[in-house]
Motif scaffolding. Structure first.
Motif, short mmCIF file in Angstrom:
data_model
loop_
_atom_site.label_atom_id
_atom_site.label_comp_id
_atom_site.label_asym_id
_atom_site.label_seq_id
_atom_site.Cartn_x
_atom_site.Cartn_y
_atom_site.Cartn_z
N CYS A 1 0.86 -1.19 0.00
CA CYS A 1 0.00 0.00 0.00
C CYS A 1 0.89 1.24 0.00
O CYS A 1 2.08 1.15 0.36
CB CYS A 1 -0.87 0.04 1.25
SG CYS A 1 -2.17 -1.20 1.24
N SER B 1 0.06 3.90 1.86
CA SER B 1 0.00 4.36 3.26
C SER B 1 -0.99 3.43 3.95
O SER B 1 -1.68 2.65 3.29
CB SER B 1 -0.49 5.81 3.34
OG SER B 1 -1.80 5.90 2.81
N PHE B 2 -1.04 3.49 5.26
CA PHE B 2 -1.96 2.60 5.99
C PHE B 2 -3.18 3.38 6.48
O PHE B 2 -3.05 4.40 7.16
CB PHE B 2 -1.26 1.95 7.19
CG PHE B 2 -0.19 0.97 6.80
CD1 PHE B 2 -0.37 0.09 5.74
CD2 PHE B 2 1.01 0.93 7.49
CE1 PHE B 2 0.61 -0.81 5.37
CE2 PHE B 2 2.00 0.02 7.12
CZ PHE B 2 1.80 -0.84 6.06
N CYS B 3 -4.34 2.86 6.17
CA CYS B 3 -5.59 3.48 6.63
C CYS B 3 -5.82 3.09 8.09
O CYS B 3 -5.49 1.97 8.49
CB CYS B 3 -6.75 3.00 5.77
SG CYS B 3 -6.41 3.21 4.01
N TYR C 1 -8.29 2.16 9.83
CA TYR C 1 -9.23 1.10 10.18
C TYR C 1 -8.78 -0.28 9.70
O TYR C 1 -9.45 -1.27 9.97
CB TYR C 1 -10.61 1.40 9.56
CG TYR C 1 -10.53 1.70 8.07
CD1 TYR C 1 -10.51 0.67 7.16
CD2 TYR C 1 -10.45 3.01 7.61
CE1 TYR C 1 -10.39 0.93 5.81
CE2 TYR C 1 -10.34 3.29 6.27
CZ TYR C 1 -10.31 2.24 5.37
OH TYR C 1 -10.20 2.51 4.03
N CYS C 2 -7.68 -0.36 8.99
CA CYS C 2 -7.35 -1.58 8.25
C CYS C 2 -6.44 -2.52 9.04
O CYS C 2 -5.49 -2.07 9.67
CB CYS C 2 -6.67 -1.19 6.94
SG CYS C 2 -6.28 -2.62 5.92
N PHE D 1 -5.64 -5.56 7.17
CA PHE D 1 -5.22 -6.52 6.14
C PHE D 1 -3.70 -6.60 6.15
O PHE D 1 -3.02 -5.63 6.48
CB PHE D 1 -5.64 -6.05 4.73
CG PHE D 1 -7.12 -6.07 4.51
CD1 PHE D 1 -7.97 -6.79 5.33
CD2 PHE D 1 -7.67 -5.37 3.45
CE1 PHE D 1 -9.33 -6.81 5.11
CE2 PHE D 1 -9.03 -5.37 3.22
CZ PHE D 1 -9.86 -6.09 4.06
N GLY E 1 -5.88 -6.38 -2.74
CA GLY E 1 -4.77 -6.22 -1.81
C GLY E 1 -5.23 -5.76 -0.45
O GLY E 1 -6.37 -6.02 -0.05
N GLY E 2 -4.35 -4.98 0.15
CA GLY E 2 -3.32 -4.15 -0.42
C GLY E 2 -3.87 -3.18 -1.47
O GLY E 2 -5.05 -2.98 -1.59
N THR E 3 -2.96 -2.64 -2.21
CA THR E 3 -3.34 -1.68 -3.26
C THR E 3 -2.60 -2.02 -4.55
O THR E 3 -1.47 -1.56 -4.76
CB THR E 3 -2.98 -0.23 -2.82
OG1 THR E 3 -3.48 0.01 -1.52
CG2 THR E 3 -3.56 0.80 -3.78
N ARG F 1 -6.45 8.29 4.41
CA ARG F 1 -6.44 7.94 2.99
C ARG F 1 -5.50 8.89 2.26
O ARG F 1 -5.25 10.01 2.70
CB ARG F 1 -7.85 8.08 2.41
CG ARG F 1 -8.87 7.15 3.01
CD ARG F 1 -8.66 5.72 2.65
NE ARG F 1 -8.69 5.47 1.22
CZ ARG F 1 -8.53 4.26 0.67
NH1 ARG F 1 -8.32 3.21 1.42
NH2 ARG F 1 -8.57 4.10 -0.64
#
Ligand code: SF4
Length: 392
Positions: free
Chosen positions: A9, A11-13, A15-16, A18, A57-59, A134
């Motif tokens: 990713c 960046s890290f959100c 709430y995530c 994963f 993903g991920g992104t 985000r």
């Protein structure tokens, strides 16, 4: 059904939880080689699961286009057994990546066969997007959407989040209005949950975030269902809405408990052995451990072992044979998430009959469009977890 997990990713959100790592350009080469090695080692298995491909993903959009081309190349044998193309090929994208990479990227993914894009928008409120950590703002999401449609990709899904304590109903209506003004083919809307490994969980612990009340989340879910129904969207799964004919093929098959193959760190697979030969069916779930470094080193060193029933299983993966009880619980849990529901005879055979009868008499389970199936009516979707927990 093939799922490819891209564990990176930008960046890290908050709430995530994963499995994902921050992408640095150097990560791509070795990872793609390992992914190709895994695809090669599972070629026979993949050839039988060829109708849909989902890269998530991920992104995935953090990867450069040539890396994506290499992934699609590695899956060429699977694609050829599907007659040359996947009926549905979904790519998850981040709006900021789309805008930064531009038209050339979108034309590139389109020429690779991507015919469905799933974009993580989450909100059209900039304050909310900053709070979630985000990478994009609302104008970037709008621009990305236009660019995707401008590149000729005619099937776009957008993800939204509700049930945040500082998201009031008016803000939620505005986000929905903005989403609906784009008329995407598909909308997934998820209630925020506090996942134990997320930074949001730490915020809760530190007293920096208070969860939304059940009533607040329920109101927002009701607003969502009402607005989308008014605009002609079909509510075909608890969190998923589609214009007619645009229900996600890949996810719908997953909810029907169809076998799937997952590639990449953390990806799960389900296969069935013994089907069609009159013998006992064996449901086997396997998963790659969520560690990109171990994944890369084991696949690139060619280290493999022989797993259940002689299948070659690449390390580092794990597997379990599901008991029939696990299979029936999963099938009921997945099926009752959808408007199609579950065969009444199957529920009678595998759930608690007395509680099933109570659920039917109280209207928590009703005949689906196929009357031999039972479903949870939309007005009770919000409490589906407790309905399902009551009968399995
Ligand atoms: S929500 Fe998506 S973009 Fe955000 S950290 Fe998780 S996987 Fe990455």
């Amino acid at each position: 059904m093939i799922y490819v997990h891209i564990p990176f990713c930008g960046s890290f959100c908050n709430y995530c939880d994963f499995y994902s790592e921050i992408f640095s350009g150097q990560d791509a080469g070795a990872f793609i080689k390992a992914l190709a090695a895994e695809a090669g080692s599972r070629e026979v298995e993949l050839a039988g699961k060829t109708d849909t491909l989902y890269i998530g993903g991920g992104t995935p959009s953090v990867l450069p286009l040539p890396a994506l081309c290499s992934i699609v190349d590695a899956l060429k044998p699977a694609r050829m057994s599907a007659g040359g193309c996947f009926s549905e090929f979904t790519l998850e994208v981040n709006p900021e990546d789309v805008v930064r990479k531009g038209r050339e990227y979108l034309e590139g993914i389109s020429s690779l066969g991507v015919n469905r894009v799933s974009m993580g928008v989450q909100s059209f409120d900039d304050g909310m997007l900053r709070w979630m950590n985000r990478r994009h703002d609302s104008s970037t999401a709008l621009k990305a959407y236009d660019m995707i449609r401008g590149a000729g990709i005619g099937n776009v899904s957008i993800d939204l989040i509700f049930g945040i304590s500082h998201l009031d109903d008016d803000m939620w209506r505005k986000t929905l209005d903005m989403a609906l003004s784009l008329r995407p083919q598909h909308i997934s809307a998820y209630q925020l949950s506090i996942e134990p490994g997320s930074s949001l969980a730490l915020m809760v612990k530190a007293g920096k975030y208070r969860e939304a009340t059940e009533q607040q989340s329920r109101n927002q879910y009701d607003i969502l269902c009402r607005k989308l129904a008014e605009e002609g969207y079909i509510h075909y799964e608890i969190s998923n809405f589609a214009l007619p004919g645009y229900e996600a093929e890949h996810n719908s098959a997953y909810w029907r408990h169809v076998p799937y193959a997952g590639l990449g760190p953390g990806a799960h697979s389900l296969r069935i052995e013994g089907a069609g030969c009159g013998g006992e069916r064996k449901y086997i779930r396997s998963w790659n451990i969520p560690d990109v470094r171990k994944y890369v080193s084991s696949f690139l060193s060619g280290c493999q072992e022989t797993g259940v029933s002689g299948h070659r299983t690449a390390l580092p993966s794990r597997m379990e044979i599901l008991t029939m009880e696990q299979v029936s619980i999963e099938r009921i849990m997945l099926g009752l998430r959808t408007s199609l529901g579950v065969e009444k005879s199957y529920l009678e055979a595998y759930s608690d009959r007395a509680r099933l009868d109570v659920m039917i008499s109280e209207g928590f389970l009703v005949p689906a469009s196929d009357p031999s199936f039972l479903r949870i009516p939309e007005r009770h979707f919000f409490i589906s977890d407790s309905i399902i927990a009551d009968i399995v």
